[in-house]
Design a protein around this motif. Sequence first.
Motif, PDB file in Angstrom:
ATOM      1  N   GLN A   1       6.447 -21.065  -9.968  1.00 41.71           N
ATOM      2  CA  GLN A   1       6.504 -20.018  -8.975  1.00 41.71           C
ATOM      3  C   GLN A   1       5.170 -19.876  -8.275  1.00 41.71           C
ATOM      4  O   GLN A   1       4.141 -20.363  -8.759  1.00 41.71           O
ATOM      5  CB  GLN A   1       6.892 -18.679  -9.631  1.00 41.71           C
ATOM      6  N   VAL A   2       5.201 -19.228  -7.129  1.00 41.48           N
ATOM      7  CA  VAL A   2       3.996 -18.980  -6.332  1.00 41.48           C
ATOM      8  C   VAL A   2       3.760 -17.482  -6.267  1.00 41.48           C
ATOM      9  O   VAL A   2       4.703 -16.702  -6.077  1.00 41.48           O
ATOM     10  CB  VAL A   2       4.149 -19.549  -4.917  1.00 41.48           C
ATOM     11  N   GLN A   3       2.519 -17.103  -6.436  1.00 47.18           N
ATOM     12  CA  GLN A   3       2.140 -15.689  -6.336  1.00 47.18           C
ATOM     13  C   GLN A   3       0.972 -15.521  -5.392  1.00 47.18           C
ATOM     14  O   GLN A   3       0.036 -16.335  -5.399  1.00 47.18           O
ATOM     15  CB  GLN A   3       1.750 -15.136  -7.710  1.00 47.18           C
ATOM     16  N   LEU A   4       1.028 -14.468  -4.585  1.00 45.70           N
ATOM     17  CA  LEU A   4      -0.088 -14.055  -3.755  1.00 45.70           C
ATOM     18  C   LEU A   4      -0.466 -12.655  -4.225  1.00 45.70           C
ATOM     19  O   LEU A   4       0.365 -11.738  -4.199  1.00 45.70           O
ATOM     20  CB  LEU A   4       0.285 -14.010  -2.272  1.00 45.70           C
ATOM     21  N   VAL A   5      -1.712 -12.494  -4.637  1.00 48.96           N
ATOM     22  CA  VAL A   5      -2.159 -11.208  -5.173  1.00 48.96           C
ATOM     23  C   VAL A   5      -3.327 -10.703  -4.344  1.00 48.96           C
ATOM     24  O   VAL A   5      -4.388 -11.330  -4.306  1.00 48.96           O
ATOM     25  CB  VAL A   5      -2.553 -11.323  -6.652  1.00 48.96           C
ATOM     26  N   GLU A   6      -3.101  -9.555  -3.675  1.00 46.39           N
ATOM     27  CA  GLU A   6      -4.151  -8.939  -2.867  1.00 46.39           C
ATOM     28  C   GLU A   6      -4.962  -7.955  -3.695  1.00 46.39           C
ATOM     29  O   GLU A   6      -4.447  -7.374  -4.669  1.00 46.39           O
ATOM     30  CB  GLU A   6      -3.555  -8.183  -1.669  1.00 46.39           C
ATOM     31  N   SER A   7      -6.189  -7.738  -3.277  1.00 49.09           N
ATOM     32  CA  SER A   7      -7.041  -6.724  -3.887  1.00 49.09           C
ATOM     33  C   SER A   7      -8.066  -6.268  -2.865  1.00 49.09           C
ATOM     34  O   SER A   7      -8.242  -6.921  -1.832  1.00 49.09           O
ATOM     35  CB  SER A   7      -7.737  -7.270  -5.140  1.00 49.09           C
ATOM     36  N   GLY A   8      -8.726  -5.168  -3.173  1.00 53.28           N
ATOM     37  CA  GLY A   8      -9.804  -4.703  -2.322  1.00 53.28           C
ATOM     38  C   GLY A   8      -9.483  -3.507  -1.449  1.00 53.28           C
ATOM     39  O   GLY A   8     -10.368  -2.992  -0.759  1.00 53.28           O
ATOM     40  N   GLY A   9      -8.249  -3.057  -1.459  1.00 58.73           N
ATOM     41  CA  GLY A   9      -7.902  -1.893  -0.660  1.00 58.73           C
ATOM     42  C   GLY A   9      -8.471  -0.616  -1.269  1.00 58.73           C
ATOM     43  O   GLY A   9      -9.038  -0.623  -2.363  1.00 58.73           O
ATOM     44  N   GLY A  10      -8.317   0.481  -0.534  1.00 61.29           N
ATOM     45  CA  GLY A  10      -8.795   1.762  -1.038  1.00 61.29           C
ATOM     46  C   GLY A  10      -8.975   2.768   0.064  1.00 61.29           C
ATOM     47  O   GLY A  10      -8.506   2.575   1.194  1.00 61.29           O
ATOM     48  N   LEU A  11      -9.665   3.847  -0.283  1.00 62.06           N
ATOM     49  CA  LEU A  11      -9.954   4.919   0.656  1.00 62.06           C
ATOM     50  C   LEU A  11     -11.394   4.775   1.152  1.00 62.06           C
ATOM     51  O   LEU A  11     -12.320   4.615   0.343  1.00 62.06           O
ATOM     52  CB  LEU A  11      -9.774   6.273  -0.037  1.00 62.06           C
ATOM     53  N   VAL A  12     -11.557   4.839   2.453  1.00 65.47           N
ATOM     54  CA  VAL A  12     -12.889   4.684   3.036  1.00 65.47           C
ATOM     55  C   VAL A  12     -13.014   5.636   4.213  1.00 65.47           C
ATOM     56  O   VAL A  12     -12.016   5.955   4.891  1.00 65.47           O
ATOM     57  CB  VAL A  12     -13.139   3.220   3.459  1.00 65.47           C
ATOM     58  N   GLN A  13     -14.221   6.095   4.469  1.00 71.12           N
ATOM     59  CA  GLN A  13     -14.458   6.985   5.605  1.00 71.12           C
ATOM     60  C   GLN A  13     -14.511   6.187   6.901  1.00 71.12           C
ATOM     61  O   GLN A  13     -14.836   4.985   6.891  1.00 71.12           O
ATOM     62  CB  GLN A  13     -15.763   7.737   5.412  1.00 71.12           C
ATOM     63  N   PRO A  14     -14.202   6.833   8.011  1.00 72.41           N
ATOM     64  CA  PRO A  14     -14.345   6.151   9.302  1.00 72.41           C
ATOM     65  C   PRO A  14     -15.745   5.572   9.469  1.00 72.41           C
ATOM     66  O   PRO A  14     -16.738   6.215   9.117  1.00 72.41           O
ATOM     67  CB  PRO A  14     -14.076   7.264  10.316  1.00 72.41           C
ATOM     68  N   GLY A  15     -15.798   4.344   9.984  1.00 73.01           N
ATOM     69  CA  GLY A  15     -17.067   3.652  10.128  1.00 73.01           C
ATOM     70  C   GLY A  15     -17.445   2.812   8.928  1.00 73.01           C
ATOM     71  O   GLY A  15     -18.393   2.021   8.999  1.00 73.01           O
TER      72      GLY A  15
END
Length: 119
Positions: A1-15
Motif C-alpha cells: 500500500q501507499v501512504q501519504l502522511v502530512e505534518s506541520g499544521g497548527g495555529l499561527v498568528q497573521p504574518g
Amino acid sequence: QVQLVESGGGLVQPGGSLRLSCVVSGNIFSISTMGWYRQAPGKQRDLVAVITSGGSTNYVDSVKGRFTISRDDAKNTVYLQMNSLKPEDTAVYYCNADLQWYKGRKDFWGQGTQVTVSS
C-alpha cells in the motif's frame, strides 16, 4: 500500500510562518508531480502549489511570493514553506502525489493537516 502522511499544521498568528511536510511511503517505483491543495470550510479543494519531478513549480496567484514548494526525492518528501500567513490561508491542507506503484500509475492523497491563521 501507499501512504501519504502530512505534518506541520497548527495555529499561527497573521504574518507568521509554518512548514508543512508530506512523506510518501509504500511499494512505489517513482514519484512524478507532487502538490499541495487546500480546502476551506464550505469550499472546494483548490490547488496551492505543485512541483514536477524536474523541479518546475507552479503556484496559485494568492500565495505567490509567500509560499515555497520543494521536494527531497531521497526522502520521498514534499514540503510547503508558508510565510506571511493570512487568515484567508486557513484551511485543511492536503498533499498529493502522482506516482508509479506496483499496480501502475495513480494519484494518492494524504489525510490532511489543519492550518489556522488567527490572532
